[in-house]
Design a protein around this motif. Sequence first.
Motif, PDB file in Angstrom:
ATOM      1  N   SER A 260       0.863  -1.274   0.072  1.00 53.28           N
ATOM      2  CA  SER A 260       0.013   0.023   0.042  1.00 53.28           C
ATOM      3  C   SER A 260       0.804   1.436  -0.048  1.00 53.28           C
ATOM      4  CB  SER A 260      -0.911  -0.129   1.235  1.00 53.28           C
ATOM      5  OG  SER A 260      -0.144  -0.035   2.416  1.00 53.28           O
ATOM      6  N   ASP A 261       0.233   2.513  -0.252  1.00 55.55           N
ATOM      7  CA  ASP A 261       0.923   3.472  -0.465  1.00 55.55           C
ATOM      8  C   ASP A 261       1.636   4.040   0.908  1.00 55.55           C
ATOM      9  OD1 ASP A 261       0.153   3.548  -3.060  1.00 55.55           O
ATOM     10  OD2 ASP A 261      -1.379   5.139  -2.910  1.00 55.55           O
ATOM     11  N   ASP A 262       0.994   3.814   2.039  1.00 55.99           N
ATOM     12  CA  ASP A 262       1.758   4.153   3.312  1.00 55.99           C
ATOM     13  C   ASP A 262       2.895   3.544   3.460  1.00 55.99           C
ATOM     14  OD1 ASP A 262      -0.167   1.946   3.472  1.00 55.99           O
ATOM     15  OD2 ASP A 262      -0.287   2.518   5.609  1.00 55.99           O
ATOM     16  N   LEU A 263       2.954   2.151   2.931  1.00 60.27           N
ATOM     17  CA  LEU A 263       4.305   1.440   3.245  1.00 60.27           C
ATOM     18  C   LEU A 263       5.362   1.456   2.358  1.00 60.27           C
ATOM     19  CD1 LEU A 263       2.491  -1.563   5.061  1.00 60.27           C
ATOM     20  CD2 LEU A 263       3.704   0.262   6.137  1.00 60.27           C
ATOM     21  N   GLN A 264       4.998   2.091   1.096  1.00 61.98           N
ATOM     22  CA  GLN A 264       6.078   2.084  -0.023  1.00 61.98           C
ATOM     23  C   GLN A 264       7.435   2.720   0.493  1.00 61.98           C
ATOM     24  OE1 GLN A 264       4.294   4.370  -3.254  1.00 61.98           O
ATOM     25  NE2 GLN A 264       3.057   2.552  -3.844  1.00 61.98           N
ATOM     26  N   TYR A 265       7.371   3.636   1.560  1.00 65.96           N
ATOM     27  CA  TYR A 265       8.748   3.918   1.813  1.00 65.96           C
ATOM     28  C   TYR A 265       9.558   2.937   2.471  1.00 65.96           C
ATOM     29  CZ  TYR A 265       7.378   3.402   6.904  1.00 65.96           C
ATOM     30  OH  TYR A 265       6.896   2.977   8.101  1.00 65.96           O
ATOM     31  N   LEU A 266       9.105   1.857   2.740  1.00 62.91           N
ATOM     32  CA  LEU A 266      10.034   0.764   3.180  1.00 62.91           C
ATOM     33  C   LEU A 266      10.994   0.195   2.069  1.00 62.91           C
ATOM     34  CD1 LEU A 266       7.546  -1.318   5.213  1.00 62.91           C
ATOM     35  CD2 LEU A 266       9.257   0.396   6.152  1.00 62.91           C
ATOM     36  N   TYR A 267      10.471   0.477   0.998  1.00 59.23           N
ATOM     37  CA  TYR A 267      11.496  -0.132  -0.308  1.00 59.23           C
ATOM     38  C   TYR A 267      11.743   0.777  -1.251  1.00 59.23           C
ATOM     39  CZ  TYR A 267       8.562  -3.996   1.278  1.00 59.23           C
ATOM     40  OH  TYR A 267       8.130  -4.857   2.329  1.00 59.23           O
ATOM     41  N   VAL A 268      12.089   2.176  -0.577  1.00 58.95           N
ATOM     42  CA  VAL A 268      12.700   3.130  -1.454  1.00 58.95           C
ATOM     43  C   VAL A 268      14.224   3.273  -0.948  1.00 58.95           C
ATOM     44  CG1 VAL A 268      12.953   5.543  -1.267  1.00 58.95           C
ATOM     45  CG2 VAL A 268      10.553   4.547  -1.353  1.00 58.95           C
ATOM     46  N   MET A 269      14.939   3.530  -1.962  1.00 58.29           N
ATOM     47  CA  MET A 269      16.376   3.522  -2.045  1.00 58.29           C
ATOM     48  C   MET A 269      16.779   4.898  -1.716  1.00 58.29           C
ATOM     49  SD  MET A 269      19.694   2.057  -4.170  1.00 58.29           S
ATOM     50  CE  MET A 269      21.261   2.333  -3.663  1.00 58.29           C
ATOM     51  N   SER A 270      17.510   5.435  -0.655  1.00 52.82           N
ATOM     52  CA  SER A 270      17.881   6.763  -0.300  1.00 52.82           C
ATOM     53  C   SER A 270      19.675   6.694  -0.706  1.00 52.82           C
ATOM     54  CB  SER A 270      17.883   7.083   1.031  1.00 52.82           C
ATOM     55  OG  SER A 270      16.433   6.694   1.624  1.00 52.82           O
ATOM     56  N   VAL A 271      19.508   7.743  -1.521  1.00 51.85           N
ATOM     57  CA  VAL A 271      21.073   8.127  -2.049  1.00 51.85           C
ATOM     58  C   VAL A 271      21.536   9.495  -1.926  1.00 51.85           C
ATOM     59  CG1 VAL A 271      20.952   6.211  -3.860  1.00 51.85           C
ATOM     60  CG2 VAL A 271      20.466   8.508  -4.371  1.00 51.85           C
ATOM     61  N   ALA A 272      22.577   9.882  -1.704  1.00 42.96           N
ATOM     62  CA  ALA A 272      23.235  11.128  -1.404  1.00 42.96           C
ATOM     63  C   ALA A 272      24.249  11.519  -2.673  1.00 42.96           C
ATOM     64  CB  ALA A 272      23.702  11.247   0.069  1.00 42.96           C
ATOM     65  N   ILE A 273      24.408  12.748  -3.020  1.00 42.79           N
ATOM     66  CA  ILE A 273      25.216  13.066  -4.140  1.00 42.79           C
ATOM     67  C   ILE A 273      26.112  14.237  -3.564  1.00 42.79           C
ATOM     68  CG2 ILE A 273      25.375  13.884  -6.192  1.00 42.79           C
ATOM     69  CD1 ILE A 273      22.853  12.920  -6.717  1.00 42.79           C
ATOM     70  N   ASP A 274      27.498  14.187  -3.902  1.00 45.92           N
ATOM     71  CA  ASP A 274      27.950  15.424  -3.428  1.00 45.92           C
ATOM     72  C   ASP A 274      29.458  15.451  -4.071  1.00 45.92           C
ATOM     73  OD1 ASP A 274      28.708  17.945  -2.063  1.00 45.92           O
ATOM     74  OD2 ASP A 274      29.423  17.096  -0.460  1.00 45.92           O
ATOM     75  N   ALA A 275      30.305  16.472  -3.981  1.00 47.23           N
ATOM     76  CA  ALA A 275      31.425  16.449  -4.456  1.00 47.23           C
ATOM     77  C   ALA A 275      32.729  16.748  -3.444  1.00 47.23           C
ATOM     78  CB  ALA A 275      31.775  17.224  -5.987  1.00 47.23           C
ATOM     79  N   CYS A 276      33.802  16.508  -3.330  1.00 47.78           N
ATOM     80  CA  CYS A 276      34.887  16.503  -2.503  1.00 47.78           C
ATOM     81  C   CYS A 276      36.083  17.319  -3.353  1.00 47.78           C
ATOM     82  CB  CYS A 276      35.196  15.360  -1.615  1.00 47.78           C
ATOM     83  SG  CYS A 276      36.587  15.594  -0.592  1.00 47.78           S
ATOM     84  N   PHE A 277      36.373  18.537  -3.013  1.00 42.00           N
ATOM     85  CA  PHE A 277      37.682  19.048  -3.724  1.00 42.00           C
ATOM     86  C   PHE A 277      38.804  18.973  -2.995  1.00 42.00           C
ATOM     87  CE2 PHE A 277      33.655  21.495  -5.115  1.00 42.00           C
ATOM     88  CZ  PHE A 277      33.732  20.857  -6.305  1.00 42.00           C
ATOM     89  N   ARG A 278      38.926  18.283  -1.897  1.00 40.79           N
ATOM     90  CA  ARG A 278      40.095  17.684  -1.120  1.00 40.79           C
ATOM     91  C   ARG A 278      40.936  16.620  -1.884  1.00 40.79           C
ATOM     92  NH1 ARG A 278      41.256  19.512   4.139  1.00 40.79           N
ATOM     93  NH2 ARG A 278      39.520  20.629   5.039  1.00 40.79           N
ATOM     94  N   LEU A 279      39.972  15.881  -2.589  1.00 35.14           N
ATOM     95  CA  LEU A 279      40.757  14.737  -3.317  1.00 35.14           C
ATOM     96  C   LEU A 279      41.218  15.010  -4.815  1.00 35.14           C
ATOM     97  CD1 LEU A 279      38.046  11.896  -2.182  1.00 35.14           C
ATOM     98  CD2 LEU A 279      40.406  12.320  -1.361  1.00 35.14           C
ATOM     99  N   LYS A 280      42.250  16.044  -4.873  1.00 31.74           N
ATOM    100  CA  LYS A 280      42.470  16.401  -6.171  1.00 31.74           C
ATOM    101  C   LYS A 280      43.516  15.342  -6.573  1.00 31.74           C
ATOM    102  CE  LYS A 280      42.126  21.554  -5.251  1.00 31.74           C
ATOM    103  NZ  LYS A 280      41.296  21.604  -3.922  1.00 31.74           N
TER     104      LYS A 280
END
Length: 989
Positions: A260-280
């Motif tokens: 059901s719609d109220d339980l769909q969050y159980l099967y959602v993949m959470s991802v994060a995006i970013d860049a690091c400028f120390r790793l030159k």
Amino acid sequence: MQAWLPMAGVVLDELVRRDGRGDYRKFERCLSCPDSSTANAASIRCTTCDSGPLECEECVRVRHQRHACHRLQRWNGKFFEVTSLKELGMVIQLGHPDGSKCANPVPAPGDFCAIDVNGHHSLSLNYCGCEKAGEAGTPYEQLLRRDYFPSTLTDPHTVYTTRLLEHYHIQSLQGKMSMYDYYASLERMTDNTGTIKLQDRYKSFMRVVAQWRFLKRLKRAGRAHDPSGIPGTQPGELAVECPACPHPDINLPPNWEEVSDDLQYLYVMSVAIDACFRLKRRQVSSEEKDPILGSGWGYFVEDTGYQTVLAGYGAQDEISTCTGFAAMTQANIKYAKGYAASGVGAVICARHEFMLPNGVGDTQLGEKWINMDYLFVCAMMRHLRVRKLVSYDIACQWSKGLLERIAKFPSHLRIPLPTGTLKYVIPKLHWGAHERKNHSQYSLNYIPGAARLDGEGIERRWWWIQPVANSTKSMGPGRRQGCLEDQWSYANWRKIVDFAEFMRRRFMLARQEATAQKKAFDTFSASFKKKNIEKWEKEISAWEADMTTADPYHIAMTGPSQAQVKQAIAKEEQEKAARPGHIAVHKVSALGFITSGLELEEAKAKLQEQASNQDESKLPALLEQRTAFRVRVQKFHELQAVYTPQVIVLLAQDPAARTDVVEVENVRLGLPSEIQARHRPTACPPDILAIEARLRDADCRDALHDLRTQLHIQDRLYKLKRLHVRHQGPSTRSQTEIKGQNSRIRRAAARYRRTRQGKLALIGPGPWELEFQVLTDNDIRGVQDDDPDNITVRRQKAKNPGPAEGRRTVSWIWRSADAHDEAGYADSVRVEWMKFRSRAKRWLEEERLLPEEMRRILSWFIYQEEKWLCRASQREDVDDALQEGLSAYAFKQAHIRRTMRGNCRQVWFRLVKDTGLEMGAEWAAVEGYVPRKVRRRVNNKIIEDLDEEEAEAAAEEVVEGSEDLEDLEEDPRVAYRRLVELDHVEDLA
């Protein structure tokens, strides 16, 4: 240490004793010789072996046939001097594991060197060249079977022991030790006097370490067991994946797409995006000299295809116009001279902080759209079927046109991302730097299904990897990628190892907070009328269903702000000036005149505050401020002579209006609201009175809004200090911030009182006082704080000082809408109710999501165990010895997964069972698993030799029988709560 210090002299003497023969000096003859009557002189000792009597050269050679890298010393009659097995005449014969003599030994080069964890060793070594050479293998293989890793394929002069490579591998992963420092330490262990010249093997060491890292990743990914071998490796296959994330057909239930719609969050993949400028990476070496081993097989994207796509894009035009971060704005102008890569961009699993396969790539000129789009697409190739919650600190801008940009990619990168399968959010600590308008849809605090995700995990990954940034900066492309991928594999694996306790602590916190937040929300809601709750619930539910509608978390003002009033008055004055016959009396308008007066009033209050807090050392600065203020007052008097000339006459008769005094901050300015009521009609024109009245009204509203904002900030600072600040230095800084915030609250309150007094003087009492009431000190409190007088009464009547949730009263400053409807509530109260609701729902989601993640981890271990068992017999073209090695490694890996599953189940089973959730086959007892033993102190009683479930039960019995939880030495729940207060990052939001 105090007890040990008197023994320091004794210990020092014993250390010096080791430089002589010690207790063995009376044994002149070798005790290891078979015949004591013909025993040789004892003059050699091994510093690597345990301490014992000296031996003769012959016995040392015999005993060290399998210990060629031990350190030897010879007693010369006065002291021990360094010698070696090579100098004693020992020759190592390869290819004859039974110790038989080789009929045709092939000697290695004379400068053959083996490097072990204790330094450099010169060895005499022979390869097998007799009839057994076919069975023994090539010289390269013979060295490997002796656990020597050759530096070159043909005619190697240097080998590294696998023991050394394993040791450095762990040191580099855990301690982030650079290759140069580690190799230099090996040289110092060999000779720290500078009297012996050692051959430089540093370049070969770097090369061998790169090969070792690559081979270890191949081995752990099961490539040795696959019939297709190394060439058959698929993109991202060498990466360590997250077991807790949703993986269809691996750890998700069969009906996961039909929930059901109220339980769909159980099967959602959470991802994060970013860049690091120390790793030159500097513009050094090249792929021809330093090729990438297995490009695209791990965390980095395949380099050739990546560079080809990047080459088709020019300068970036799209930049962020919302956030204050400079990453996108400076994408085309960031300093990058001399660097092949300005940093790396990455996509990670946001909830568990695993680096994702094919989710990393170099950036060239800042954080371009094309870089991050490409990395996101490649990382999501393995997760196309699940919905995604994407966290990015500039998600509000990056998400615009993302699907259109992806549609222009090469055909193999045009992944399906149907509308509604992506949700974009901004990390919690970054969200505050964005504008508020229409940005609640990006807040992890308000989005349904986000649970307690904070989105800041990628920043913690950058913090973890930054110790290697300095060493990888000067590496070539291949070694740098290999080093970084090795570090990330280690980080991912350590998270899997720590999952049992990590998920346990997180679930215990979620269960506790979910209960507390739900209770607080229900109590808070009970203080409002049912019709308002129904209205607010309908409003917030509609917004959660369609977040493009009006933002319910945005506080609407009950009237125009001062800026809006000024704009309206300015427009009116322009229309008046355009009428025929109008003559301007001064270059400053009437609006400018009153505005200048109000600004002077504010400056006067600030100067009074500074003067009351100044010490003698700061008198010169105060003098300059008073002089500047006096000049401004005098110029204001010039405007008064134009617009309110009668006021000048009245001020001339008032001693308090004189500017030729030292304490000029106490001067009376002569604004219309300061003139006595009997003189005001004749001294001030009606239009001037009307302008000030309108500005005073708006200023009251702005001052109240500012006061509420500062109270919110104060509440956050107090929570931050209570939950996360420890030790004197951080506590002092936190107290300083809170002290400064208190000053800002006092100034906001003083501004409101001053402005309200002016409004009252101008128009007198009236209905407006329902909105702008008299502000007392007790009224200046947060929406969650009770009246101090009520707390005092309860403290006098009972021991509990409160505040009592059911009897709490909200300060009138949070009910400004009562000015028009006494049954209504202020927008700020409505928003606070919605925040209460979101807070409770996010914790309830966290409490429900964690058991599902635990189940997924158990399923993942089952899948991995079965996969390794299948690998044991996949290859058919191998000899018996290799097949035994393949089977042994596969069975060992399967056993590791089974044991990990058993540990996790043991720690989690009681917790999940108590929730009443249905527990599937993944929770069944693990066959052959032996529960680990624990030793725990509870209420000064030591519980040892119990498995985890028994210890938990014993701890809970003590908790239930204890009247005061603070008496417990280490109840698991109390101990974990203390840990959360110290370092739980999610509570920062």
